[in-house]
Design a protein around this motif. Structure first.
Motif, PDB file in Angstrom:
ATOM      1  N   TRP A   1       2.354 -35.791 -14.328  1.00  0.00           N
ATOM      2  CA  TRP A   1       3.378 -35.025 -13.620  1.00  0.00           C
ATOM      3  C   TRP A   1       2.863 -34.253 -12.412  1.00  0.00           C
ATOM      4  CZ3 TRP A   1       2.817 -29.770 -13.521  1.00  0.00           C
ATOM      5  CH2 TRP A   1       2.169 -29.153 -14.592  1.00  0.00           C
TER       6      TRP A   1
ATOM      7  N   ARG B   1      11.488 -33.727 -14.131  1.00  0.00           N
ATOM      8  CA  ARG B   1      11.475 -33.120 -15.457  1.00  0.00           C
ATOM      9  C   ARG B   1      10.141 -33.463 -16.097  1.00  0.00           C
ATOM     10  NH1 ARG B   1      12.262 -34.082 -20.942  1.00  0.00           N
ATOM     11  NH2 ARG B   1      13.451 -32.460 -21.999  1.00  0.00           N
TER      12      ARG B   1
ATOM     13  N   ARG C   1      11.192 -26.997 -18.050  1.00  0.00           N
ATOM     14  CA  ARG C   1      10.708 -28.339 -17.706  1.00  0.00           C
ATOM     15  C   ARG C   1      11.153 -28.868 -16.346  1.00  0.00           C
ATOM     16  NH1 ARG C   1       8.889 -31.274 -22.061  1.00  0.00           N
ATOM     17  NH2 ARG C   1       9.206 -30.314 -24.072  1.00  0.00           N
ATOM     18  N   HIS C   2      12.087 -28.229 -15.699  1.00  0.00           N
ATOM     19  CA  HIS C   2      12.705 -28.806 -14.506  1.00  0.00           C
ATOM     20  C   HIS C   2      12.279 -28.075 -13.229  1.00  0.00           C
ATOM     21  CE1 HIS C   2      15.612 -31.325 -16.692  1.00  0.00           C
ATOM     22  NE2 HIS C   2      15.512 -30.385 -17.612  1.00  0.00           N
TER      23      HIS C   2
ATOM     24  N   ASP D   1       5.875 -42.434 -19.238  1.00  0.00           N
ATOM     25  CA  ASP D   1       7.172 -41.762 -19.161  1.00  0.00           C
ATOM     26  C   ASP D   1       7.028 -40.259 -19.378  1.00  0.00           C
ATOM     27  OD1 ASP D   1       6.425 -41.871 -21.780  1.00  0.00           O
ATOM     28  OD2 ASP D   1       8.355 -42.614 -22.518  1.00  0.00           O
ATOM     29  N   LYS D   2       5.900 -39.738 -18.969  1.00  0.00           N
ATOM     30  CA  LYS D   2       5.607 -38.317 -19.202  1.00  0.00           C
ATOM     31  C   LYS D   2       6.303 -37.400 -18.211  1.00  0.00           C
ATOM     32  CE  LYS D   2       2.742 -39.789 -22.268  1.00  0.00           C
ATOM     33  NZ  LYS D   2       3.341 -40.293 -23.457  1.00  0.00           N
ATOM     34  N   VAL D   3       6.864 -38.005 -17.160  1.00  0.00           N
ATOM     35  CA  VAL D   3       7.590 -37.228 -16.152  1.00  0.00           C
ATOM     36  C   VAL D   3       8.834 -38.008 -15.758  1.00  0.00           C
ATOM     37  CG1 VAL D   3       6.237 -38.178 -14.238  1.00  0.00           C
ATOM     38  CG2 VAL D   3       7.408 -36.004 -13.948  1.00  0.00           C
ATOM     39  N   GLY D   4       9.940 -37.293 -15.611  1.00  0.00           N
ATOM     40  CA  GLY D   4      11.183 -37.903 -15.160  1.00  0.00           C
ATOM     41  C   GLY D   4      11.499 -37.473 -13.742  1.00  0.00           C
TER      42      GLY D   4
ATOM     43  N   ASN E   1       8.244 -34.262 -19.060  1.00  0.00           N
ATOM     44  CA  ASN E   1       8.544 -34.716 -20.417  1.00  0.00           C
ATOM     45  C   ASN E   1       7.401 -34.429 -21.384  1.00  0.00           C
ATOM     46  OD1 ASN E   1      11.060 -35.693 -19.626  1.00  0.00           O
ATOM     47  ND2 ASN E   1      10.200 -37.667 -19.052  1.00  0.00           N
ATOM     48  N   SER E   2       6.190 -34.325 -20.868  1.00  0.00           N
ATOM     49  CA  SER E   2       5.026 -34.012 -21.693  1.00  0.00           C
ATOM     50  C   SER E   2       4.105 -33.084 -20.907  1.00  0.00           C
ATOM     51  CB  SER E   2       4.282 -35.291 -22.077  1.00  0.00           C
ATOM     52  OG  SER E   2       3.102 -34.972 -22.774  1.00  0.00           O
ATOM     53  N   TRP E   3       4.045 -31.818 -21.320  1.00  0.00           N
ATOM     54  CA  TRP E   3       3.203 -30.844 -20.636  1.00  0.00           C
ATOM     55  C   TRP E   3       1.734 -31.274 -20.653  1.00  0.00           C
ATOM     56  CZ3 TRP E   3       4.828 -27.364 -17.408  1.00  0.00           C
ATOM     57  CH2 TRP E   3       6.125 -26.859 -17.537  1.00  0.00           C
TER      58      TRP E   3
END
Length: 160
Positions: free
Chosen positions: A36, A26, A69-70, A110-113, A28-30
């Motif tokens: 990411w 996911r 986002r996913h 934590d910009k990507v999950g 979290n921040s483009w």
């Protein structure tokens, strides 16, 4: 989906247990592209590696998008043992990608999950039907046969 539709009703030609592995990310921040993009590009490398050697145990895969986002992947595996062996293989693409992701998390990025789910589905506990479709999902991974070979009704296929 690829290929031409197969006329009629088909079902996956699977026998025994089926291992379904779902994995995704996911964003979290483009704007945090450097956070990411490495996660996003790691999966295609692993899929290419797995596709080169069928003995590793991955039967098939399909990318899925959950906009905006996913990004995820559905994988079918021969066994949980082969899936776990690949995950822990120190010579494969997975270990370095996982280590890099963990370094980013520890650094507070934590910009990507990331997520994954593994399901071991016992024989007789799954069924499928594909009507006038190219091979899809589990059927694409293991091949398809006419529905009549496994039972005309879902209840019949689940009991098989």
């Amino acid at each position: 989906m690829s290929g031409k539709p197969i006329p009629g009703r088909m079902t996956a030609d699977a026998e025994g247990d089926v291992v379904v592995f779902l994995i995704g990310m996911r964003i979290n921040s483009w704007w945090a592209v450097r956070s990411w993009v490495p996660v996003f590009t790691a999966m295609p490398r692993m899929i290419r590696e797995l596709s080169r050697d069928r003995g590793v145990g991955m039967l098939g895969t399909r990318f899925v998008m959950g906009f905006p986002r996913h990004v995820g992947v559905i994988q079918y595996w021969e066994s949980k043992e082969k899936l776990l062996a690949y995950a822990s293989d120190r010579n494969g693409e997975h270990r370095p990608a996982w280590a890099a992701y963990n370094r980013r998390v520890r650094a507070g990025r934590d910009k990507v999950g990331f997520w994954h789910e593994t399901y071991v589905v016992p024989a007789g506990s799954y069924e499928n039907v594909y009507a006038n479709m190219p091979a899809h999902g589990l059927g694409e991974a293991v091949g398809v046969v006419p529905v009549g070979r496994r039972g005309e009704r879902a209840a019949d296929r689940l009991a098989a």
